[in-house]
Design an enzyme around this catalytic site. Structure first.
Site, short mmCIF file in Angstrom:
data_model
loop_
_atom_site.label_atom_id
_atom_site.label_comp_id
_atom_site.label_asym_id
_atom_site.label_seq_id
_atom_site.Cartn_x
_atom_site.Cartn_y
_atom_site.Cartn_z
N ASP A 153 42.30 51.13 51.82
CA ASP A 153 40.59 51.16 51.26
C ASP A 153 39.56 50.72 51.64
OD1 ASP A 153 40.11 49.53 48.35
OD2 ASP A 153 41.31 47.73 48.35
N ASP A 174 39.26 51.80 40.29
CA ASP A 174 39.77 50.55 40.42
C ASP A 174 39.60 49.95 37.92
OD1 ASP A 174 40.45 49.66 42.83
OD2 ASP A 174 38.28 48.51 42.86
#
Length: 681
Positions: free
Chosen positions: A441, A503
C-alpha cells in the site's frame, strides 16, 4: 537525401522520413496501411511556403525542439546556466532493432546526444517510445522538461477522453473537444494519483481511436496541441520540479516508456492492444499466470481489531465457500491499533499475536488457502520506533513543517539505507512464513520531497525495492495499492500482479470505476471485491447477487466478515464463487469489450466473437416503457448464435441481427445483472 522508415504490426503502421541532418519527421501513425505504401514525396515538397514564415519549413518531428523554427510544444527544455537553451538536431543515425529502430540524434552545438527507441510490437499493436538524453558538454545541464514520446494525431481527431477522480472515486471519464487551444493534464502528487491517470483515448470522425499511456508511477503530464498543418501533436513525459534533474558532464537520463496504439475498432480496439501489451510484461511466479484465486481480504471485516480466534473462524468460513487466498490486512504489526502509529515497525504485534503470525498462517494454509499479508513499506508514522530512531529518514525540507496525511510521513526511498532497512524488516517474514502474496500500500501524496526536489528519484527508489523483493522472492505475488487506485499504471505493472482498483467497494460506484480501469489494464489485474451491505464507502445497500455480479468481471474477492451474513447470502456467494471459477479463464485470457445499450443499461463482454459471456447491468430504474435492445458489434455477422440468459436456454439468432438490431432484453430492476452466453453454431 531523405529515406522512409516504416514499422508495421497487424493493425498499425508508423512511418518516419529521415535524413542525416535533422530529427526524423513524422509522416504517418495510424491504422495499418497496405504493404509497400510509402509517402510519394518528401514532406517539404508537398508544402508551399506560407506568408510571414521562415524559409526553412519545420514540420513535426519525433523530437521537436526550441529555438530554431519550431514554435509548438517542445520535447526538451534545458540550459547550461542560461546558455545552450536553443537546440537543433545536427546529425541523425538509424540503428535497426527487433521490430523497431533507435534514432541516434546529436546536437553538436549544444553538445547533446539523444537516443529515441521506437518499437511496434507485431503481436499487440503497441508502439513503444522512450528517450535517452546524455550531456556531452563539459558543464552541468539543467533539465526543465523532457518528453518520453511525441505522437502525431490526424486532422480528423475530434475529442479526447481522459480520467480524473479522487480517493474512493477513481476513473471518472472526462471528455473534451479538441480545438486550437492547448489541452493539457498534469499530475504533481508524487505518485500516479487518483485524479489524473497518465493516459487517454482520442477519437476521430471516422471511428478510429488512438490511445496512449505513460509507464510511470510518479509525476507526469500529457498535452495535445493543434499544429499548423491541421494535425495534432500529442506529447507525454514526466513532470519535473525546478532543478529536479541536472546532468553533469557525461551523465544521462532515461524517460519512462510511452505505450501508444490505434484501432479502427475504436476504444475497444485500443483496450485490446493495451491488455495484450500489459499481459506480456507481467512477471508471473513460475513464468505463467495461474487461475486467479478467489481472494479474501480482512480489512473491512476487522479493520485494526485483530483477534486470532476470530480470524481463524473467518478462515474456516472462507474455505467452506471456496475462497482460495486469505489476506491479513493492516493491524497485524507492532503497536498498530489504529492509523496513528507504528508504520515502519514491521514485526508482529505480540499482544495480538503472542506466537507471531505462524499460527494463523498455518491455519490458513492447512485449510488449502494461500496466505497473504498487507504492508506499507514507503511510509512511517511519527509515533513509531523507526521515526524516533531515524527522523532524518523522511522526506522533508529544512525549515518547513512536516505535513502528515493519514497520520503518516513518507520515507526517503532515494536512500539506500532506508531501502535496506525495509527489506531486512519484511524479508524475514517472507522467509519464515508461508506468505505467497503481499498487498503493498501507499496511503498518501508526496509533498516536501527533499531540499532538492526528489520526486523522480523517489519513484525509482520504490521500483528498486519492488525489484529486490521480486528477485529474492519470485514466487510471491504483489498487489499495488495506493489508497485504492492511486498507483495504477503500466510502470508498476512490471513488478506487480494485481491492482486494488478502489477503496470504494460499493457495487454501483464500481461499475464505472472498473470500466475505466479496463480501458487500459486487463481484467485479471483488476481487484474487484464483494463488499458489505451497507457499503462502508457510501452507505448504500445492494443485494448479494448484484454485488457478486459486479465483482466477477475482474479478479474476484471478498471483503467483509463472512461470519455475519445470512445462510441465504452465504449460499448466493458460494454460487457466485463457483460461477467465477468456471468462467475465470474466459475472463482473464480472452478479449474484453464494454458498451452501453440505452436507458441506463451497460454491458461488458468477455471471450472471443464466437464464444462470448456478456454481463448486462442496470444501475438505475428504467425510464423506457420497453427494455432497450442489446447490440453487440463484435459478433460474426454471417453466423448463427445459440443464446442462454441467466443459465436458461434461449433461442438462436443470426449474428448480423444481433449486431444491427440487437438482442431483446427482459425487463430489469435497478441494481440487477444478467449473464448472457452466446456461442456461434
Amino acid at each position: 537525401m531523405s529515406t522512409f522508415i516504416r514499422l508495421d504490426s497487424a493493425g498499425c503502421t508508423a512511418i518516419w522520413e529521415t535524413s542525416d541532418s535533422e530529427a526524423p519527421l513524422w509522416r504517418y501513425w495510424g491504422p495499418r496501411l497496405s504493404d509497400g505504401v510509402l509517402p510519394p514525396k518528401q514532406l517539404r515538397e508537398t508544402r508551399t511556403e506560407p506568408t510571414f514564415s521562415l524559409h526553412f519549413d519545420q514540420p513535426l518531428s519525433i523530437f521537436p525542439v526550441l529555438g530554431m523554427g519550431w514554435f509548438g510544444q517542445t520535447a526538451l527544455l534545458a540550459h547550461r546556466d542560461g546558455a545552450d537553451w536553443a537546440h537543433a538536431i545536427t546529425r541523425c543515425e538509424v540503428q535497426s532493432v527487433d521490430h523497431g529502430v533507435i534514432f541516434h540524434l546529436h546536437d553538436d552545438v549544444a553538445r547533446l546526444f539523444i537516443a529515441i527507441h521506437a518499437t511496434l510490437d507485431p503481436e499487440t499493436d503497441v508502439l513503444r517510445l522512450s528517450t535517452k538524453l546524455r550531456n556531452d558538454g563539459e558543464t552541468t545541464l539543467d533539465i526543465q522538461s523532457l518528453a518520453a514520446g511525441n505522437l502525431p494525431l490526424p486532422d480528423n481527431a475530434q475529442s479526447v477522453r481522459s480520467f480524473g477522480g479522487r480517493h474512493n472515486g477513481e476513473f471518472v471519464p472526462i471528455d473534451d473537444v479538441l480545438s486550437r487551444s492547448l489541452w493539457r493534464r498534469e499530475n504533481r502528487r508524487g505518485l500516479t494519483s487518483h485524479d489524473c491517470f497518465p493516459g487517454a483515448v482520442v477519437t476521430c470522425s471516422d471511428g478510429v481511436a488512438f490511445g496512449a499511456q505513460l509507464a510511470w508511477s510518479g509525476n507526469h503530464f500529457q498535452q495535445i496541441e493543434w499544429i499548423d498543418d491541421g494535425r495534432w501533436h500529442w506529447q507525454f513525459g514526466e513532470w519535473l520540479a525546478p532543478r529536479e534533474v541536472r546532468l553533469d558532464a557525461g551523465e544521462s537520463i532515461d524517460t519512462p516508456d510511452l505505450l501508444a496504439t490505434c484501432s479502427a475498432e475504436g476504444a475497444d480496439g485500443v483496450a485490446w492492444a493495451f491488455h495484450r501489451e500489459i499481459r506480456k510484461g507481467v512477471q508471473w511466479p513460475g513464468g505463467a499466470m495461474k487461475p486467479r484465486p478467489v481472494h479474501l481480504n480482512t480489512w473491512e471485516g476487522f479493520y485494526f481489531d485483530h483477534d486470532l480466534d476470530a480470524l481463524k473462524q473467518l478462515a474456516d468460513a472462507a474455505a467452506e465457500i471456496g475462497v482460495e487466498r486469505f489476506v491479513l490486512d493492516d493491524g497485524w504489526f507492532h503497536g498498530r491499533n489504529d492509523d496513528t502509529s507504528s508504520l515502519g515497525d514491521w514485526w508482529p504485534d505480540l499482544q495480538k499475536y503472542p506466537d507471531g503470525l505462524a499460527p494463523l498462517a498455518s491455519h490458513v494454509t492447512g485449510l488449502g488457502m494461500e496466505f497473504g499479508l498487507w504492508v506499507e513499506p514507503e511510509m512511517v508514522n511519527p509515533d513509531s520506533d523507526l521515526f524516533r530512531a531515524h527522523p532524518d529518514w523522511v522526506l522533508q525540507i529544512s525549515g518547513r513543517p512536516l505535513l502528515t496525511a493519514r497520520n503518516q510521513l513518507v520515507l526517503d526511498m532515494r536512500r539506500e539505507e532506508v531501502r535496506d532497512y525495509l527489506y531486512h524488516q519484511i524479508a524475514p517474514l517472507l522467509e519464515t512464513l508461508p506468505i505467497s502474496y503481499l498487498k503493498w500500500d501507499h496511503n498518501r501524496d508526496l509533498t516536501h520531497a527533499g531540499n532538492h526536489a526528489g520526486y523522480r528519484e523517489q519513484t525509482l527508489g520504490a521500483y528498486a525495492l519492488f525489484q529486490r523483493f521480486r528477485e529474492t522472492f519470485p514466487d510471491v505475488e504483489i498487489e499495488a495499492c495506493a489508497g485504492g487506485g492511486g498507483r495504477i499504471d503500466a510502470g508498476i505493472s512490471r513488478f506487480t500482479h494485481r491492482f486494488w482498483t478502489s477503496d470504494n467497494i460499493d457495487a454501483v460506484s464500481r461499475v464505472s470505476i472498473q470500466r475505466g480501469f479496463l480501458q487500459f489494464m486487463p481484467p485479471e489485474l483488476m481487484g474487484s471485491h464483494v463488499g458489505a451491505s451497507p457499503a462502508h464507502g457510501t452507505g448504500r445497500r445492494q443485494s448479494m447477487a448484484f454485488r457478486s455480479a459486479v465483482a466477477r468481471t475482474g479478479h474476484f474477492g471478498i471483503e467483509f466478515d463472512l461470519r455475519k451474513i445470512s445462510d441465504k447470502d452465504k449460499a448466493r456467494l458460494a454460487q457466485s464463487i463457483a460461477d467465477y471459477k468456471q468462467s475465470r479463464d474466459l475472463i482473464h485470457q480472452g478479449r474484453c469489450w464494454t458498451g452501453d445499450a440505452a436507458d441506463g443499461v451497460s454491458w461488458t463482454a468477455f471471450g472471443d466473437p464466437a464464444d462470448l459471456m456478456v454481463q448486462v447491468l442496470r444501475v438505475s430504474a428504467p425510464s423506457f416503457r420497453f427494455p432497450p435492445p442489446l447490440r453487440l458489434p463484435m459478433v460474426h455477422r454471417d453466423r448463427n448464435y445459440r443464446i442462454d440468459i441467466n443459465g436458461q436456454p434461449g433461442t438462436s439468432m443470426q449474428g448480423g441481427w444481433i449486431a444491427r438490431s440487437g438482442l431483446p432484453l427482459p425487463r430489469m430492476n435497478a441494481e440487477t445483472a444478467l449473464w448472457i452466453i452466446l456461442k456461434a453454431e
